[in-house]
Enzyme design. Sequence first.
Site, PDB file in Angstrom:
ATOM      1  N   GLU A 142      20.401  57.650 -14.961  1.00 36.38           N
ATOM      2  CA  GLU A 142      20.179  58.526 -13.805  1.00 36.38           C
ATOM      3  C   GLU A 142      20.875  59.885 -13.933  1.00 36.38           C
ATOM      4  O   GLU A 142      21.809  60.209 -13.189  1.00 36.38           O
ATOM      5  CB  GLU A 142      20.620  57.846 -12.508  1.00 36.38           C
ATOM      6  CG  GLU A 142      19.730  56.700 -12.113  1.00 36.38           C
ATOM      7  CD  GLU A 142      20.132  56.071 -10.777  1.00 36.38           C
ATOM      8  OE1 GLU A 142      21.240  56.330 -10.298  1.00 36.38           O
ATOM      9  OE2 GLU A 142      19.314  55.337 -10.217  1.00 36.38           O
ATOM     10  N   GLU A 313      14.541  50.171 -11.924  1.00 39.61           N
ATOM     11  CA  GLU A 313      15.345  49.458 -10.927  1.00 39.61           C
ATOM     12  C   GLU A 313      14.555  49.411  -9.624  1.00 39.61           C
ATOM     13  O   GLU A 313      14.174  50.461  -9.095  1.00 39.61           O
ATOM     14  CB  GLU A 313      16.676  50.180 -10.686  1.00 39.61           C
ATOM     15  CG  GLU A 313      17.535  50.313 -11.937  1.00 39.61           C
ATOM     16  CD  GLU A 313      18.849  51.033 -11.682  1.00 39.61           C
ATOM     17  OE1 GLU A 313      19.234  51.217 -10.510  1.00 39.61           O
ATOM     18  OE2 GLU A 313      19.493  51.436 -12.669  1.00 39.61           O
TER      19      GLU A 313
HETATM   20  C1  GAL Z   1      21.237  53.097  -9.080  1.00 42.26           C
HETATM   21  C2  GAL Z   1      22.041  52.929 -10.357  1.00 42.26           C
HETATM   22  C3  GAL Z   1      22.494  51.509 -10.547  1.00 42.26           C
HETATM   23  C4  GAL Z   1      23.077  50.974  -9.269  1.00 42.26           C
HETATM   24  C5  GAL Z   1      22.053  51.092  -8.177  1.00 42.26           C
HETATM   25  C6  GAL Z   1      22.500  50.536  -6.852  1.00 42.26           C
HETATM   26  O1  GAL Z   1      21.230  54.403  -8.653  1.00 42.26           O
HETATM   27  O2  GAL Z   1      21.298  53.312 -11.483  1.00 42.26           O
HETATM   28  O3  GAL Z   1      23.459  51.445 -11.572  1.00 42.26           O
HETATM   29  O4  GAL Z   1      24.227  51.689  -8.946  1.00 42.26           O
HETATM   30  O5  GAL Z   1      21.747  52.433  -7.990  1.00 42.26           O
HETATM   31  O6  GAL Z   1      21.511  50.701  -5.878  1.00 42.26           O
END
Ligand code: GAL
Length: 631
Positions: A142, A313
Amino acid sequence: MNRTLGTCYYPEHWPREVWEEDARRMAELGLTWVRIGEFAWKRLEPSEGDYQFGWLDDAIAVLKGAGLKVILGTPTATPPRWMIDKLPDMLALDAEGRPRKFGSRRHYCFSFEPYKAECARIVTALAERYGRDVDAWQTDNEYGCHDTTLSYSDAARDAFRAWLSRRYNGIEALNTSWGNVFWSMDYDGFDQIELPNLTVTEPNPAHSMAFRRFSSDQVVAFNKLQVDIIRAHSDAPIAHNYMGKVTDFDHFDVGADLDIASWDSYPLGFLEDRAGAGEAHQIAYARQGDPDFQAFHHDLYRSVGRGRLWIMEQQPGPVNWAPYNPEPLPGMVRLWSWEAFAHGAEAVCYFRWRQAPFAQEQMHAGLLRPDSAEAPAFAEAAEVAREIADAPTASVTQAPVALIYDYASEWGWSLQPHGAGLGYFKLLLDTYRALRKLGLSVDIVPPDAKALTGYKLILAPGLLTPDPALVHALAGSEAEVIVGPRFGARTADMATPVPLPPSLPGIDVTVARVESLRPGAEIALANGGAVLGYRDILEGGAPVIEATSDSQPVMMREGALSYLGGWLDQPALTRALSEACARAGVHVREMPEGVRCRDTATERFWFNYSTETVDIDGNTLAPAGVLRQEL
Ligand code: GAL
């Protein structure tokens, strides 16, 4: 294109004894992918040069042994503490000149070359060792998240000066392009130029815009360094996981070096701070997320990935980081997954496998609870896995409508919003929302003349700095085209062009003046609806399509080219877009509240983000319901 599922796993968080069982359960659940490694630098290299790859060899073997495919993340978002001792100046500085300290993540400056050398070293070691074993790569994690693109360090300043001296043909050229005669800001040499922070009042927007372009280029270079190393050792595809509404670097430029654009979709996390749209909307969609925010990013990043999109994710339950963190409505995890597939995603990976009982994200759900029992999302993921087995492949088809998204315009708007609360992203999302409420599938395309072929309707709201080829392509397009507000309102150096904008061949319209409007001071339109926030005041002989209730032109058109001179509210925007669609031969269908649809080449999907049951062509669609029709 295959539809697959996956998850994000941290073997280093769990005892070795549970890895086999975890891998077995993942495979049984129907997952294909596991992403690992992206924060594990300290476990991979506990002290400088002491590589400890045995545990990662083991973890990869266990996961692959269970039939899973591995995405390996490079760990450069979390440099270990010893690195700070070695390179104390590697930390980014914020606009107040304060270091962004060790103790969380993303604590590095993109311009600090010795840190980039460390990144090259660890990435080389990983690529050499795992280049033939892993099935995909993720660079870093990110970029830009936690406001980390811009750094006001000495390293950034020095690199900025070098960047400027390459971009401008001498200091006089820079002075002229920036208008530095104003307030006696002329420089005698590039080495006098500081970063545009800590000035008494606002810095020259030309200076700030150059810094924004430079900072974006630094992210591109940082990413490319890793990509080039990985490619020398591996044929596996390389992705980066972008974030929602992180706009500080040009994702099209980063994406040009990658094989896949992936992003991290947290619909409930994004609702409060990023999707906007007022308190009533946030209450109505608290457990579903904004009906357009995810889709907007799917369409944007599919374009960044030149057709290849993953969700690296996917939110599985409450997150820990939004102002309020409710549970999703039952069924929403399934809906979000299918929505991603409908927009062309090849993979949806749930973040994370098991909820962590320690550290910053204890209150962030996973597919499993900390005690390894199934969390609610587990059953929904299982359902999606069964469903994609029945609808395994699909292909994306070109949408009838193109919406141009331009990162430089985003920066320009943020430097000169002209009114509180006005911003490019919001304007684009408002426009996208209005299109989707008319039942349209939309492609989001880069500001590139070559990206416009084959569309029936092309929209360029807020496009501040189009290049001449794009202006020419829009003016000469056979599609119905609507540009504005603020089209061509600035040069690449943030000067006002004279002759005044929009300077569009084929339409007699000039923006004579501009104004911004406070909430409550909307300007009513003759045909209903209103101009909100921002208005270009128009002159010229082109026929008027929309006017204020006191007959001032707001939208003018010649041939198929329209200039829209205001930020319209949803009723006015819906009317203007419906009319343009009718002229372009694009069929529209007004959606019930909270319902959206989206076509692939062979299917039409319907998604119900509302809390009411609705009827679609005789089919009952419950809240969080998904309807898939074969076309
Ligand atoms: C994302 C990040 C992850 C985790 C997640 C939690 O932004 O890439 O590592 O922190 O959020 O929602």
